[in-house]
Design a protein around this motif. Structure first.
Motif, short mmCIF file in Angstrom:
data_model
loop_
_atom_site.label_atom_id
_atom_site.label_comp_id
_atom_site.label_asym_id
_atom_site.label_seq_id
_atom_site.Cartn_x
_atom_site.Cartn_y
_atom_site.Cartn_z
N UNK A 173 -33.26 -29.84 110.54
CA UNK A 173 -32.64 -29.27 111.71
C UNK A 173 -33.11 -28.22 112.08
N UNK A 174 -32.97 -27.87 113.39
CA UNK A 174 -33.39 -26.25 113.72
C UNK A 174 -32.74 -25.34 113.04
N UNK A 175 -31.45 -25.21 112.81
CA UNK A 175 -30.64 -24.39 112.04
C UNK A 175 -31.21 -24.19 110.58
N UNK A 176 -31.36 -25.46 110.10
CA UNK A 176 -31.80 -25.12 108.58
C UNK A 176 -33.18 -24.94 108.29
N UNK A 177 -34.15 -24.99 109.42
CA UNK A 177 -35.56 -24.50 109.51
C UNK A 177 -35.31 -22.97 109.66
N UNK A 178 -34.35 -22.43 110.64
CA UNK A 178 -34.16 -20.94 110.89
C UNK A 178 -33.89 -20.37 109.34
N UNK A 179 -32.83 -20.92 108.87
CA UNK A 179 -32.35 -20.32 107.80
C UNK A 179 -33.45 -20.24 106.56
N UNK A 180 -34.11 -21.41 106.25
CA UNK A 180 -34.84 -21.30 105.33
C UNK A 180 -36.06 -20.40 105.44
N UNK A 181 -36.34 -20.23 106.63
CA UNK A 181 -37.69 -19.12 107.00
C UNK A 181 -36.96 -17.69 106.90
N UNK A 182 -35.81 -17.81 107.12
CA UNK A 182 -35.15 -16.19 106.95
C UNK A 182 -35.19 -15.91 105.43
N UNK A 183 -34.91 -16.99 104.79
CA UNK A 183 -34.73 -16.73 103.26
C UNK A 183 -36.10 -16.56 102.73
N UNK A 184 -37.00 -17.15 103.05
CA UNK A 184 -38.47 -16.82 102.72
C UNK A 184 -39.01 -15.48 103.22
N UNK A 185 -38.54 -15.04 104.24
CA UNK A 185 -39.00 -13.46 104.88
C UNK A 185 -38.17 -12.59 103.83
N UNK A 186 -36.86 -12.89 103.53
CA UNK A 186 -36.21 -11.84 102.71
C UNK A 186 -36.66 -11.89 101.44
N UNK A 187 -37.09 -13.06 100.77
CA UNK A 187 -37.98 -13.11 99.58
C UNK A 187 -39.01 -12.22 99.57
N UNK A 188 -39.93 -12.47 100.35
CA UNK A 188 -41.22 -11.85 100.39
C UNK A 188 -40.99 -10.13 100.68
N UNK A 189 -39.91 -9.77 101.26
CA UNK A 189 -39.45 -8.64 101.68
C UNK A 189 -38.91 -7.73 100.10
N UNK A 190 -38.38 -8.61 99.24
CA UNK A 190 -37.78 -8.13 98.02
C UNK A 190 -39.10 -7.80 97.18
N UNK A 191 -40.21 -8.37 97.35
CA UNK A 191 -41.39 -8.32 96.44
C UNK A 191 -41.99 -6.95 96.71
#
Length: 318
Positions: A254-272
């Motif tokens: 879904x659009x909302x799921x894709x947005x959420x997943x991409x935000x989580x991935x971006x946040x994870x990359x920032x944590x590194x």
């Protein structure tokens, strides 16, 4: 990149076949190898890791590799190989498709499906091994691209091939830099695949695929925008919201799921990255209502809390 090297140079002729079978199984996964002359066979393999990507250089005489059902039985982790031949063509069969990849191209192989891979002349190959979750973050439905030849001689394909070779040649890369290099390799691979995919589809499906890729690109570059929503994406792409939802439904999302997943991935990359940005700032930066929601969703996707991930990554990098 710290590498481990294997060679047949000092292995007795009667033991070379068994030795090389073990080397290949450890570097990739179990395969059935067919040698033209096992006693005279010569091979060298250098293997290391950059973040979540295993990267190796494989130099051997002619060889055939087969991944059979008996090798796959009991397999729990889906992995992919991305192979770049540099000296001689390779023949590959998987999922009912037969292709020949000449030097200058690359192919994607799915590790939990049977396949046959061979070359009839001495070869020099660069091989990436990537787990499905890592690849699927950047390439939607990677199976669609298996047993397809991609051009590595120009554009993003050439950048991906060149970077793979340069990274493989690096030595003593610190863990934090290795994480970044691994992510960049997958990013370049995704851009190369995205730019060349879909050539065999009909006009209608190709148009829908292009619309979906455009919508995904809008989302990825707007992750920090509080106004990011299906309405915004549809307007940016010049399509209706209903059509947008249809595109993502066809991709099992879904659009909302894709947005959420991409935000989580971006946040994870920032944590590194080095630094001590407060967890709450990271949560708000990517549109999560509060730190508790961010922590819950992060753990559901990655199996650990953001703070636990940051601590683990810092310990590994230190």
């Amino acid at each position: 990149m710290q590498t481990k090297a294997h060679s047949t140079d000092h292995v007795a002729a009667p033991e070379r076949a068994g030795h090389w079978n073990a080397v290949i199984a450890e570097a990739y996964f179990p395969l059935q190898l067919t040698f033209r002359d096992a006693g005279a066979f010569q091979g060298r393999l250098e293997k290391g890791s950059v973040g979540a990507v295993s990267l190796s250089r494989l130099q051997t005489q002619p060889l055939r590799y087969e991944r059979n059902l008996r090798h796959i039985a009991g397999t729990t982790e889906e992995e992919y190989l991305i192979t770049i031949p540099r000296r001689a063509p390779v023949d590959f069969r998987q999922l009912g498709r037969d292709v020949r990849c000449d030097p200058g191209g690359f192919i994607i192989e799915r590790g939990d499906e049977p396949y046959r891979f061979s070359y009839e002349a001495p070869n020099d190959l660069y091989v990436l091994k990537v787990a499905r979750p890592v690849l699927a973050e950047k390439i939607r439905s990677p199976d669609r691209h298996c047993a397809q030849v991609f051009d590595g001689r120009g554009g993003m394909g050439a950048l991906f091939v060149s970077m793979a070779q340069q990274v493989q040649a690096q030595r003593d890369v610190d863990p934090r830099s290795a994480e970044v290099l691994g992510r960049q390799l997958i990013e370049l691979l995704a851009l190369a695949v995205d730019g060349q995919a879909g050539g065999g589809e009909g006009v209608r499906s190709a148009v829908r695929e292009a619309h979906l890729r455009r919508a995904e690109a809008v989302i990825r570059r707007s992750l920090a925008d509080p106004a990011l929503s299906p309405d915004m994406v549809a307007e940016a792409c010049g399509i209706s919201k209903r059509y947008l939802h249809e595109l993502f439904a066809e991709a099992n999302s879904t659009v909302s799921q894709y947005i959420r997943d991409q935000r989580l991935i971006a946040a994870r990359d920032l944590l590194q990255l080095p630094g001590t940005m407060p967890m709450s700032d990271i949560a708000y930066r990517f549109g999560f209502s509060d730190q508790a929601q961010f922590s819950r969703l992060f753990k559901a996707k990655f199996g650990q809390t953001p703070s636990g991930y940051r601590q683990q990554h810092a310990a590994r990098g230190g």
